[in-house]
Write a protein that holds these residues in place. Structure first.
Motif, PDB file in Angstrom:
ATOM      1  N   LEU A  73      34.355  49.106 111.705  1.00 45.31           N
ATOM      2  CA  LEU A  73      35.139  47.877 111.857  1.00 45.31           C
ATOM      3  C   LEU A  73      36.201  47.854 110.773  1.00 45.31           C
ATOM      4  O   LEU A  73      35.891  47.871 109.585  1.00 45.31           O
ATOM      5  N   LEU A  74      37.454  47.832 111.212  1.00 44.45           N
ATOM      6  CA  LEU A  74      38.583  47.871 110.289  1.00 44.45           C
ATOM      7  C   LEU A  74      39.366  46.573 110.370  1.00 44.45           C
ATOM      8  O   LEU A  74      39.398  45.911 111.411  1.00 44.45           O
ATOM      9  N   GLY A  75      40.021  46.235 109.267  1.00 45.20           N
ATOM     10  CA  GLY A  75      40.846  45.038 109.216  1.00 45.20           C
ATOM     11  C   GLY A  75      42.105  45.187 110.053  1.00 45.20           C
ATOM     12  O   GLY A  75      42.317  46.186 110.743  1.00 45.20           O
ATOM     13  N   GLU A  76      42.964  44.170 109.968  1.00 44.02           N
ATOM     14  CA  GLU A  76      44.193  44.148 110.773  1.00 44.02           C
ATOM     15  C   GLU A  76      45.113  45.322 110.497  1.00 44.02           C
ATOM     16  O   GLU A  76      45.876  45.732 111.374  1.00 44.02           O
ATOM     17  N   ASP A  77      45.045  45.887 109.300  1.00 49.32           N
ATOM     18  CA  ASP A  77      45.920  47.016 108.978  1.00 49.32           C
ATOM     19  C   ASP A  77      45.422  48.332 109.568  1.00 49.32           C
ATOM     20  O   ASP A  77      46.109  49.345 109.516  1.00 49.32           O
ATOM     21  N   GLY A  78      44.196  48.328 110.138  1.00 49.19           N
ATOM     22  CA  GLY A  78      43.650  49.528 110.753  1.00 49.19           C
ATOM     23  C   GLY A  78      43.127  50.554 109.768  1.00 49.19           C
ATOM     24  O   GLY A  78      42.735  51.643 110.159  1.00 49.19           O
ATOM     25  N   VAL A  79      43.118  50.201 108.473  1.00 49.22           N
ATOM     26  CA  VAL A  79      42.687  51.135 107.431  1.00 49.22           C
ATOM     27  C   VAL A  79      41.558  50.538 106.586  1.00 49.22           C
ATOM     28  O   VAL A  79      40.549  51.185 106.335  1.00 49.22           O
ATOM     29  N   THR A  80      41.745  49.308 106.155  1.00 45.85           N
ATOM     30  CA  THR A  80      40.799  48.646 105.264  1.00 45.85           C
ATOM     31  C   THR A  80      39.526  48.256 106.023  1.00 45.85           C
ATOM     32  O   THR A  80      39.614  47.657 107.098  1.00 45.85           O
ATOM     33  N   PRO A  81      38.349  48.596 105.475  1.00 42.25           N
ATOM     34  CA  PRO A  81      37.106  48.169 106.134  1.00 42.25           C
ATOM     35  C   PRO A  81      37.047  46.644 106.251  1.00 42.25           C
ATOM     36  O   PRO A  81      37.448  45.921 105.335  1.00 42.25           O
ATOM     37  N   LEU A  82      36.573  46.161 107.380  1.00 37.09           N
ATOM     38  CA  LEU A  82      36.481  44.731 107.647  1.00 37.09           C
ATOM     39  C   LEU A  82      35.322  44.132 106.867  1.00 37.09           C
ATOM     40  O   LEU A  82      34.208  44.667 106.895  1.00 37.09           O
ATOM     41  N   ASP A  83      35.571  43.022 106.171  1.00 37.88           N
ATOM     42  CA  ASP A  83      34.498  42.278 105.509  1.00 37.88           C
ATOM     43  C   ASP A  83      33.841  41.410 106.573  1.00 37.88           C
ATOM     44  O   ASP A  83      34.434  40.464 107.074  1.00 37.88           O
ATOM     45  N   THR A  84      32.606  41.731 106.949  1.00 39.67           N
ATOM     46  CA  THR A  84      31.926  41.042 108.055  1.00 39.67           C
ATOM     47  C   THR A  84      31.088  39.854 107.591  1.00 39.67           C
ATOM     48  O   THR A  84      30.328  39.300 108.387  1.00 39.67           O
ATOM     49  N   ASP A  85      31.252  39.429 106.332  1.00 33.86           N
ATOM     50  CA  ASP A  85      30.515  38.263 105.843  1.00 33.86           C
ATOM     51  C   ASP A  85      30.894  37.039 106.682  1.00 33.86           C
ATOM     52  O   ASP A  85      32.071  36.715 106.832  1.00 33.86           O
ATOM     53  N   GLY A  86      29.908  36.383 107.263  1.00 38.21           N
ATOM     54  CA  GLY A  86      30.151  35.199 108.087  1.00 38.21           C
ATOM     55  C   GLY A  86      30.428  35.502 109.550  1.00 38.21           C
ATOM     56  O   GLY A  86      30.593  34.591 110.356  1.00 38.21           O
ATOM     57  N   TRP A  87      30.517  36.769 109.913  1.00 37.94           N
ATOM     58  CA  TRP A  87      30.752  37.156 111.300  1.00 37.94           C
ATOM     59  C   TRP A  87      29.431  37.206 112.060  1.00 37.94           C
ATOM     60  O   TRP A  87      28.355  37.298 111.471  1.00 37.94           O
ATOM     61  N   SER A  88      29.505  37.178 113.380  1.00 40.86           N
ATOM     62  CA  SER A  88      28.325  37.350 114.228  1.00 40.86           C
ATOM     63  C   SER A  88      28.712  38.229 115.414  1.00 40.86           C
ATOM     64  O   SER A  88      29.894  38.488 115.648  1.00 40.86           O
ATOM     65  N   ALA A  89      27.696  38.677 116.128  1.00 41.70           N
ATOM     66  CA  ALA A  89      27.944  39.531 117.286  1.00 41.70           C
ATOM     67  C   ALA A  89      26.887  39.257 118.348  1.00 41.70           C
ATOM     68  O   ALA A  89      25.750  38.889 118.042  1.00 41.70           O
ATOM     69  N   SER A  90      27.288  39.428 119.595  1.00 41.76           N
ATOM     70  CA  SER A  90      26.346  39.315 120.708  1.00 41.76           C
ATOM     71  C   SER A  90      26.758  40.308 121.778  1.00 41.76           C
ATOM     72  O   SER A  90      27.902  40.762 121.817  1.00 41.76           O
ATOM     73  N   GLY A  91      25.818  40.656 122.631  1.00 38.42           N
ATOM     74  CA  GLY A  91      26.124  41.634 123.664  1.00 38.42           C
ATOM     75  C   GLY A  91      25.197  41.519 124.849  1.00 38.42           C
ATOM     76  O   GLY A  91      24.133  40.890 124.784  1.00 38.42           O
ATOM     77  N   LEU A  92      25.625  42.150 125.929  1.00 33.76           N
ATOM     78  CA  LEU A  92      24.915  42.070 127.195  1.00 33.76           C
ATOM     79  C   LEU A  92      25.152  43.345 127.980  1.00 33.76           C
ATOM     80  O   LEU A  92      26.266  43.874 127.995  1.00 33.76           O
ATOM     81  N   ALA A  93      24.101  43.860 128.594  1.00 28.85           N
ATOM     82  CA  ALA A  93      24.226  44.964 129.549  1.00 28.85           C
ATOM     83  C   ALA A  93      23.762  44.430 130.897  1.00 28.85           C
ATOM     84  O   ALA A  93      22.758  43.714 130.976  1.00 28.85           O
ATOM     85  N   THR A  94      24.495  44.756 131.954  1.00 31.59           N
ATOM     86  CA  THR A  94      24.138  44.282 133.288  1.00 31.59           C
ATOM     87  C   THR A  94      24.204  45.424 134.290  1.00 31.59           C
ATOM     88  O   THR A  94      24.974  46.370 134.132  1.00 31.59           O
ATOM     89  N   THR A  95      23.374  45.319 135.294  1.00 36.78           N
ATOM     90  CA  THR A  95      23.396  46.244 136.411  1.00 36.78           C
ATOM     91  C   THR A  95      22.812  45.534 137.619  1.00 36.78           C
ATOM     92  O   THR A  95      22.109  44.530 137.484  1.00 36.78           O
ATOM     93  N   TRP A  96      23.094  46.029 138.778  1.00 39.98           N
ATOM     94  CA  TRP A  96      22.620  45.435 140.026  1.00 39.98           C
ATOM     95  C   TRP A  96      21.398  46.193 140.510  1.00 39.98           C
ATOM     96  O   TRP A  96      21.401  47.425 140.558  1.00 39.98           O
ATOM     97  N   ASP A  97      20.330  45.463 140.862  1.00 40.83           N
ATOM     98  CA  ASP A  97      19.121  46.069 141.406  1.00 40.83           C
ATOM     99  C   ASP A  97      19.121  45.861 142.915  1.00 40.83           C
ATOM    100  O   ASP A  97      18.862  44.749 143.389  1.00 40.83           O
ATOM    101  N   PRO A  98      19.418  46.911 143.704  1.00 40.66           N
ATOM    102  CA  PRO A  98      19.502  46.750 145.149  1.00 40.66           C
ATOM    103  C   PRO A  98      18.153  46.412 145.789  1.00 40.66           C
ATOM    104  O   PRO A  98      18.110  45.798 146.855  1.00 40.66           O
ATOM    105  N   GLU A  99      17.045  46.780 145.142  1.00 38.54           N
ATOM    106  CA  GLU A  99      15.728  46.480 145.702  1.00 38.54           C
ATOM    107  C   GLU A  99      15.412  44.994 145.658  1.00 38.54           C
ATOM    108  O   GLU A  99      14.850  44.445 146.606  1.00 38.54           O
ATOM    109  N   THR A 100      15.746  44.350 144.547  1.00 43.01           N
ATOM    110  CA  THR A 100      15.438  42.925 144.407  1.00 43.01           C
ATOM    111  C   THR A 100      16.644  42.035 144.674  1.00 43.01           C
ATOM    112  O   THR A 100      16.499  40.824 144.829  1.00 43.01           O
ATOM    113  N   GLY A 101      17.841  42.636 144.711  1.00 44.00           N
ATOM    114  CA  GLY A 101      19.048  41.847 144.924  1.00 44.00           C
ATOM    115  C   GLY A 101      19.400  40.973 143.730  1.00 44.00           C
ATOM    116  O   GLY A 101      20.024  39.927 143.888  1.00 44.00           O
TER     117      GLY A 101
END
Length: 122
Positions: free
Chosen positions: A20-48
Motif C-alpha cells: 500500500l503506497l501513498g498518493e505519490d506512489g512511492v511512500t508507504p501508506l500509513d494505515t493507522d486508523g484505516w479498515s478493510a473488508s472483502g467478499l468473495a461470491t460465486t453462483w451455485d447452480p445446484e442450489t440456485g
C-alpha cells in the motif's frame, strides 16, 4: 480498481499481500486508523444461491482476516475456511476505507479454489 487474479489452495493456510503506497506512489501508506473488508461470491447452480466468503480487518465469527500491517494489505485464508468451500471459481473484491470512512481503493479479480494442491503434513 486494482485487478489481481488469485489461486487459493483448498484446505491450506494461505495468504497474499499487496503493498500500500501513498498518493505519490512511492511512500508507504500509513494505515493507522484505516479498515478493510472483502467478499468473495460465486453462483451455485445446484442450489440456485450465491455463495459468499467474507473478510475484515476486524473479523467476526466465520470471517477471514484482512491485515493492514507494514503498509500492506494481506488477505488470509485459513485452512478451515477454504475446506468448507464447495466452489471452484468466484470473484472477490476488497475495499480499503480511510480514517474518514471513505472507500479509498479497491482490489478485486477472480478467485480460483485449487483442490489439487494438498497441504503438507509433517
Amino acid at each position: 480498481m486494482h485487478l489481481t487474479n488469485l489461486v487459493v489452495p483448498a484446505s491450506s493456510d494461505w495468504g497474499y499481500s499487496w503493498p500500500l503506497l501513498g498518493e505519490d506512489g512511492v511512500t508507504p501508506l500509513d494505515t493507522d486508523g484505516w479498515s478493510a473488508s472483502g467478499l468473495a461470491t460465486t453462483w451455485d447452480p445446484e442450489t440456485g444461491s450465491v455463495i459468499q466468503a467474507r473478510w475484515s480487518s476486524t473479523p467476526a465469527t466465520g470471517e477471514g482476516l484482512l491485515d493492514l500491517g507494514d503498509s500492506a494489505l494481506t488477505l488470509f485464508v485459513a485452512s478451515e475456511m477454504s475446506a468448507d468451500w464447495r466452489w471452484v471459481l468466484g470473484q472477490y473484491e476488497l475495499s480499503l476505507v480511510d480514517p474518514s470512512g471513505r472507500v479509498d481503493r479497491t482490489i478485486g479479480g477472480r478467485m480460483t479454489v485449487d483442490r489439487s494442491i494438498s497441504p503438507v503434513v509433517a
